[in-house]
Design a protein around this motif. Sequence first.
Motif, PDB file in Angstrom:
ATOM      1  N   SER A   1       0.830  -1.192   0.000  1.00 48.47           N
ATOM      2  CA  SER A   1       0.000   0.000   0.000  1.00 48.47           C
ATOM      3  C   SER A   1       0.873   1.255   0.000  1.00 48.47           C
TER       4      SER A   1
ATOM      5  N   ALA B   1       2.291   1.979  -3.324  1.00 44.90           N
ATOM      6  CA  ALA B   1       1.294   2.561  -4.229  1.00 44.90           C
ATOM      7  C   ALA B   1       1.189   4.069  -4.002  1.00 44.90           C
ATOM      8  N   GLN B   2       1.176   4.505  -2.726  1.00 42.72           N
ATOM      9  CA  GLN B   2       1.116   5.936  -2.433  1.00 42.72           C
ATOM     10  C   GLN B   2       2.357   6.641  -2.990  1.00 42.72           C
TER      11      GLN B   2
ATOM     12  N   GLY C   1      -6.472   4.316  -5.063  1.00 45.15           N
ATOM     13  CA  GLY C   1      -5.261   4.500  -5.838  1.00 45.15           C
ATOM     14  C   GLY C   1      -5.190   5.769  -6.668  1.00 45.15           C
TER      15      GLY C   1
END
Length: 132
Positions: free
Chosen positions: A7, A10-11, A112
């Motif tokens: 996660s 992704a950021q 996302g």
Amino acid sequence: MSTDANSTSAQYRVGKAFHTALVNADWAGIRSLLHEDAVWVLPGDNAISGPAEGADAIVQRAQRIAGYGLAFELLHTLVSRENVTLSLHNTARRGDLVLDEYLSTVCRLRDGKVESIETYLSDVDGMNAFFV
């Protein structure tokens, strides 16, 4: 790799992609990172202040800011569990006016993509004088 690490990656990718698109004037690239109903709020009382509501308005704001000839130096990409912040040093010169400010652009993400952006500035008065 744990779910949290994936996660966070992704950021980080969204933040880096936003900065890269801004520096390269890749307006379609910025647009692709935004939700349709995204909002970007900037402080101050000048030509780029206030809320830009909707993905198209955000792209137009980015184009307008870039049109002033800013250099967008990325200092840090900071991630939280769900969001990303870009720490920047923006500089530009227009005639006798000089912009030299530090800022944090906080991007809140949903699925996302960027759902909201809030920018914090080190020199709001300087921004007001520059963006007329």
